[in-house]
Design a protein around this motif. Structure first.
Motif, PDB file in Angstrom:
ATOM      1  N   ALA A   1      17.853 -22.974 -51.438  1.00 52.73           N
ATOM      2  CA  ALA A   1      19.088 -22.615 -50.736  1.00 52.73           C
ATOM      3  C   ALA A   1      19.409 -23.617 -49.637  1.00 52.73           C
ATOM      4  O   ALA A   1      20.575 -23.977 -49.421  1.00 52.73           O
ATOM      5  N   THR A   2      18.382 -24.094 -48.931  1.00 48.78           N
ATOM      6  CA  THR A   2      18.612 -25.093 -47.878  1.00 48.78           C
ATOM      7  C   THR A   2      19.214 -26.367 -48.463  1.00 48.78           C
ATOM      8  O   THR A   2      20.150 -26.948 -47.900  1.00 48.78           O
ATOM      9  N   ASN A   3      18.673 -26.809 -49.599  1.00 41.40           N
ATOM     10  CA  ASN A   3      19.232 -27.999 -50.252  1.00 41.40           C
ATOM     11  C   ASN A   3      20.703 -27.797 -50.608  1.00 41.40           C
ATOM     12  O   ASN A   3      21.534 -28.694 -50.437  1.00 41.40           O
ATOM     13  N   ALA A   4      21.037 -26.608 -51.121  1.00 37.85           N
ATOM     14  CA  ALA A   4      22.431 -26.342 -51.482  1.00 37.85           C
ATOM     15  C   ALA A   4      23.323 -26.389 -50.250  1.00 37.85           C
ATOM     16  O   ALA A   4      24.405 -26.999 -50.263  1.00 37.85           O
ATOM     17  N   LEU A   5      22.891 -25.765 -49.164  1.00 36.07           N
ATOM     18  CA  LEU A   5      23.719 -25.717 -47.958  1.00 36.07           C
ATOM     19  C   LEU A   5      23.877 -27.098 -47.322  1.00 36.07           C
ATOM     20  O   LEU A   5      24.932 -27.414 -46.758  1.00 36.07           O
ATOM     21  N   GLU A   6      22.843 -27.929 -47.411  1.00 38.01           N
ATOM     22  CA  GLU A   6      22.882 -29.225 -46.741  1.00 38.01           C
ATOM     23  C   GLU A   6      23.572 -30.310 -47.575  1.00 38.01           C
ATOM     24  O   GLU A   6      24.167 -31.239 -47.017  1.00 38.01           O
ATOM     25  N   HIS A   7      23.487 -30.219 -48.902  1.00 38.70           N
ATOM     26  CA  HIS A   7      23.908 -31.340 -49.736  1.00 38.70           C
ATOM     27  C   HIS A   7      25.082 -31.059 -50.670  1.00 38.70           C
ATOM     28  O   HIS A   7      25.671 -31.998 -51.197  1.00 38.70           O
ATOM     29  N   ALA A   8      25.402 -29.789 -50.915  1.00 38.60           N
ATOM     30  CA  ALA A   8      26.359 -29.495 -51.983  1.00 38.60           C
ATOM     31  C   ALA A   8      27.816 -29.557 -51.544  1.00 38.60           C
ATOM     32  O   ALA A   8      28.707 -29.688 -52.394  1.00 38.60           O
ATOM     33  N   TYR A   9      28.093 -29.472 -50.254  1.00 37.47           N
ATOM     34  CA  TYR A   9      29.472 -29.275 -49.820  1.00 37.47           C
ATOM     35  C   TYR A   9      29.888 -30.290 -48.754  1.00 37.47           C
ATOM     36  O   TYR A   9      29.617 -30.089 -47.560  1.00 37.47           O
ATOM     37  N   PRO A  10      30.562 -31.373 -49.173  1.00 32.33           N
ATOM     38  CA  PRO A  10      31.148 -32.259 -48.155  1.00 32.33           C
ATOM     39  C   PRO A  10      32.151 -31.503 -47.296  1.00 32.33           C
ATOM     40  O   PRO A  10      32.280 -31.767 -46.097  1.00 32.33           O
ATOM     41  N   GLU A  11      32.847 -30.551 -47.899  1.00 30.35           N
ATOM     42  CA  GLU A  11      33.758 -29.671 -47.185  1.00 30.35           C
ATOM     43  C   GLU A  11      33.348 -28.232 -47.462  1.00 30.35           C
ATOM     44  O   GLU A  11      32.908 -27.908 -48.567  1.00 30.35           O
ATOM     45  N   PRO A  12      33.503 -27.346 -46.485  1.00 25.54           N
ATOM     46  CA  PRO A  12      33.114 -25.947 -46.717  1.00 25.54           C
ATOM     47  C   PRO A  12      33.872 -25.343 -47.898  1.00 25.54           C
ATOM     48  O   PRO A  12      35.062 -25.595 -48.065  1.00 25.54           O
ATOM     49  N   PRO A  13      33.219 -24.562 -48.752  1.00 25.28           N
ATOM     50  CA  PRO A  13      33.907 -23.939 -49.894  1.00 25.28           C
ATOM     51  C   PRO A  13      34.953 -22.931 -49.427  1.00 25.28           C
ATOM     52  O   PRO A  13      34.820 -22.317 -48.361  1.00 25.28           O
ATOM     53  N   ALA A  14      35.973 -22.757 -50.241  1.00 28.91           N
ATOM     54  CA  ALA A  14      37.073 -21.888 -49.856  1.00 28.91           C
ATOM     55  C   ALA A  14      36.623 -20.448 -49.660  1.00 28.91           C
ATOM     56  O   ALA A  14      37.129 -19.737 -48.775  1.00 28.91           O
ATOM     57  N   ASP A  15      35.677 -19.982 -50.490  1.00 30.04           N
ATOM     58  CA  ASP A  15      35.249 -18.588 -50.367  1.00 30.04           C
ATOM     59  C   ASP A  15      34.133 -18.387 -49.349  1.00 30.04           C
ATOM     60  O   ASP A  15      33.691 -17.260 -49.119  1.00 30.04           O
ATOM     61  N   GLY A  16      33.675 -19.487 -48.723  1.00 30.21           N
ATOM     62  CA  GLY A  16      32.648 -19.380 -47.699  1.00 30.21           C
ATOM     63  C   GLY A  16      31.256 -19.131 -48.221  1.00 30.21           C
ATOM     64  O   GLY A  16      30.311 -18.978 -47.438  1.00 30.21           O
ATOM     65  N   VAL A  17      31.073 -19.074 -49.554  1.00 28.55           N
ATOM     66  CA  VAL A  17      29.761 -18.808 -50.136  1.00 28.55           C
ATOM     67  C   VAL A  17      29.045 -20.125 -50.409  1.00 28.55           C
ATOM     68  O   VAL A  17      29.543 -20.962 -51.169  1.00 28.55           O
ATOM     69  N   GLY A  18      27.888 -20.313 -49.778  1.00 20.78           N
ATOM     70  CA  GLY A  18      27.149 -21.547 -49.976  1.00 20.78           C
ATOM     71  C   GLY A  18      26.247 -21.513 -51.194  1.00 20.78           C
ATOM     72  O   GLY A  18      26.050 -22.524 -51.855  1.00 20.78           O
ATOM     73  N   ALA A  19      25.680 -20.347 -51.501  1.00 19.11           N
ATOM     74  CA  ALA A  19      24.795 -20.226 -52.658  1.00 19.11           C
ATOM     75  C   ALA A  19      24.714 -18.776 -53.080  1.00 19.11           C
ATOM     76  O   ALA A  19      24.842 -17.852 -52.254  1.00 19.11           O
ATOM     77  N   ARG A  20      24.522 -18.580 -54.382  1.00 23.09           N
ATOM     78  CA  ARG A  20      24.304 -17.244 -54.936  1.00 23.09           C
ATOM     79  C   ARG A  20      22.870 -17.190 -55.465  1.00 23.09           C
ATOM     80  O   ARG A  20      22.469 -18.016 -56.286  1.00 23.09           O
ATOM     81  N   VAL A  21      22.113 -16.219 -54.969  1.00 22.79           N
ATOM     82  CA  VAL A  21      20.706 -16.106 -55.316  1.00 22.79           C
ATOM     83  C   VAL A  21      20.493 -14.826 -56.124  1.00 22.79           C
ATOM     84  O   VAL A  21      20.942 -13.746 -55.721  1.00 22.79           O
TER      85      VAL A  21
END
Length: 653
Positions: free
Chosen positions: A452-472
């Motif tokens: 989850a940390t990798n997803a939050l740090e590397h996946a989004y140059p801009e914040p996603p529209a729905d505000g969801v960083g990862a689904r676990v």
């Protein structure tokens, strides 16, 4: 005429004697007759029963029916039958003081002393009981400290227990439709290695096989024979030989050598989905079921001979477990009692197991919360009371068919790093509810947190529209294997060129679980983590603590500077707290002006961000040393990430 000897003087004025008896702070009872009718009870005794009415003149079984199954009445019967006193120290007793049906926990030390008529015949007994709950709880609290736990563990790691632990299962499988618990204790004070064994094998078709057996004799040879039989039985079950085929295979193998000949065994195969149960044994004590409604039902097995004696294998019995029922398998060391028949031991065992599983216990106790765990722990504990311990090794394996599998885990976490705390709490709670062992919980929560940390740090140059960083999501299959997925919808940015710490998250995940798969596509990246799950098994001597230790995983990072320039750190070190950790270490070390040891045993999360910080601190603080026990969260991670050279030599050894 002069008297032949001294004349016995009266005890005092009756009212003064009664007042003194009443005011003694210890619990005092006087019983008469084989039914143990109460003839006297001081104020402390009546208070221990919640001042319930009608105490004097009635049998104690009627006065305190909640003591049934706790081996109290059996001890009274033993004193009456033998006419000899019995002493006990720090026995756990559950009593209904408020009359609301809920039992409260206390610990007592007691002395039961027989009383006699003038002609020497048994009259009854006096009972002196001292409440020692406060002392027991204080001592146990002190023993939970890391240092004391380490000292006790080292004292217990003698050759005998080490041998037993190496030959018995490292843990029990965690399954969605069944919950297992086991307890193994070494005989009495001799700590002689024995031949008891147990096993639990998830089968390919979704069923569960369980085995309990006993090799004749003690010592290393018996333990080695036990290990061979356990391996043969597990292989036969995994190969689909079933109950009868497995017994036949064990019988053929046992006949080959003297050490395995005449062993006894009980094998059961349960389908947790339907409750269908098949059981067979070879001269082994019969299993029984603690039903969901609080009764005991014995499973009648056909007559069978011990293994390797040339007699035919007995046909299996067929039964059915309803949701909530608990199947109990055990060895004869649990029921053999000097001066008692086997039938009496079996009756006491069933009665004790039912009580252990169906007592309405107050929440504020040290007992395990799961019913099957209480049955395993309390039954073995209480059956060892008479005679001061078990005369032989004692093993109990309990299997409960659960009403429904746990719901799959699903959580959406925001891009805010504080969402990692929510993930840790929620996943920890889900795994704990499923009965997962502490080591597996630590590894899985860490691995999922890294993904989850990798997803939050590397996946989004801009914040996603729905505000969801990862689904676990997480789920448990019938073979006892968990699968966790962490999915994002972003486009990963390349990691910075930082050989000191970046890029270690994937390596940590692979070190913590046995399967890691990363799938990247136009819709995002999904990390899949997989691992078999195990529950801890308590293997030790009689009197070992039975309560399951709490994880104590804190959510806040705290630091405290103690003697000897040691900085103790507790709580999670992740992306949200790592800067505070780094700055405090630099501040205490005065930028490298003095040496510093950082104690990490209290750390609950040591993420890849913490690994990066440790590499940077090693560069900036030449005198830095780390302290982390080998089995701690930080110790496991440090061993995976090339930082062992920072550990104190004393801690490594």
């Amino acid at each position: 005429m002069a008297a032949d000897g001294p004349v016995e003087q009266p005890a005092g004025i009756p009212t003064d004697v009664v007042a003194a008896f009443e005011d003694i702070p210890a619990v005092l009872w006087a019983f008469e007759g084989p039914e143990h009718r109460v003839v006297a009870a001081n104020r402390a005794a009546r208070a221990s029963m919640g001042f319930r009415p009608g105490i004097v003149g009635r049998p104690i079984r009627e006065v305190a029916p909640e003591l049934e199954g706790q081996q109290v009445f059996e001890t009274l019967d033993e004193v009456w039958a033998r006419g000899e006193p019995v002493l006990g120290d720090e026995r756990r007793i559950l009593v209904d003081r408020d009359g609301d049906g809920r039992l409260e926990e206390d610990f007592y030390s007691y002395t039961f002393v027989p009383t006699r008529h003038a002609d020497g015949s048994m009259r009854g007994m006096t009972v002196h009981i001292a409440r020692v709950t406060d002392e027991v709880l204080r001592r146990r609290k002190a023993e939970t400290s890391a240092a004391e736990s380490e000292r006790r563990a080292q004292a217990a790691q003698d050759v005998v227990l080490t041998l037993q632990r190496s030959l018995l299962p490292a843990g029990l499988p965690v399954l969605p439709r069944a919950r297992l618990a086991a307890r193994y204790v070494v005989a009495g004070q001799e700590l002689a290695a024995g031949g008891d064994w147990f096993d639990a094998v998830p089968l390919a078709d979704g069923r569960l096989a369980v085995v309990v057996g006993d090799v004749v004799g003690h010592g290393a040879a018996a333990s080695a024979a036990m290990g061979r039989l356990r391996a043969v039985g597990a292989n036969a079950l995994e190969a689909g030989r079933g109950v009868t085929g497995t017994l036949a295979e064990l019988d053929r193998f046992a006949a080959r050598e003297r050490a395995t000949r005449a062993a006894t065994v009980c094998v059961a195969v349960l389908d947790p989905r339907t409750g269908e149960l098949e059981v067979a044994g070879a001269a082994h004590p019969p299993p029984f079921v603690v039903t969901a409604d609080g009764t005991a039902r014995w499973i009648a097995l056909g007559p069978g001979a011990p293994l390797g004696t040339g007699r035919p294998v007995a046909p299996p019995a067929v039964d059915r477990l309803e949701p909530g029922d608990v199947l109990v398998l055990y060895t004869d060391g649990l029921v053999e009692r000097p001066g008692h028949t086997l039938a009496e031991g079996l009756e006491a065992l069933a009665r004790t197991a039912v009580a252990a599983g169906h007592e309405h216990v107050d929440d504020d106790t040290t007992l395990p919360t799961a019913q099957v765990d209480r049955i395993a722990a309390l039954t073995v504990e209480r059956m060892g009371w008479t005679g001061g311990g078990h005369a032989d090794d004692a093993t109990l394996l309990a299997v409960q068919r659960t009403a429904a599998p746990p719901a799959p885990f699903a959580l959406e976490i925001p891009t805010d790093p504080r969402g990692l705390r929510t993930l840790r709490r929620a996943l920890d709670a889900w795994l704990e509810a499923a009965g997962v062992g502490e080591d597996d919980v630590v590894a899985l929560v860490h691995a999922a947190g890294e993904a989850a940390t990798n997803a939050l740090e590397h996946a989004y140059p801009e914040p996603p529209a729905d505000g969801v960083g990862a689904r676990v999501t997480a789920g448990l299959d019938d073979g006892g294997r968990v699968t966790i997925t962490v999915a994002d919808t972003g486009t990963w940015r390349p990691a910075a060129d930082d050989p000191g710490g970046r890029g270690r998250g994937l390596m940590m995940m692979r070190g913590l679980v046995d399967h890691v798969d990363v799938a990247t596509g136009p819709g995002g990246t999904t990390v899949t983590l997989g691992a078999p799950l195990r529950r801890d098994v308590l293997v030790g001597s009689y009197g070992d603590e039975v309560a399951a230790p709490g994880r104590g995983a804190g959510d806040e990072l705290t630091t405290a500077l103690g003697d000897g320039e040691v900085l103790a750190v507790s709580g999670p070190i992740d992306t949200g707290t790592v800067e505070r950790f780094r700055h405090h270490v630099l501040e205490v070390a005065r930028g490298g002006a003095r040496g510093l040891t950082v104690d990490l045993d209290g750390v609950t999360v040591f993420s890849s961000a913490a690994v990066q910080a440790a590499h940077e601190l090693r560069r900036d603080l030449p005198g830095l040393r780390l302290r982390a026990a080998a089995g701690s969260v930080a110790g496991r991670v440090l061993a995976l990430t090339g930082l062992e050279d920072l550990l104190d030599a004393a801690e490594e050894s």
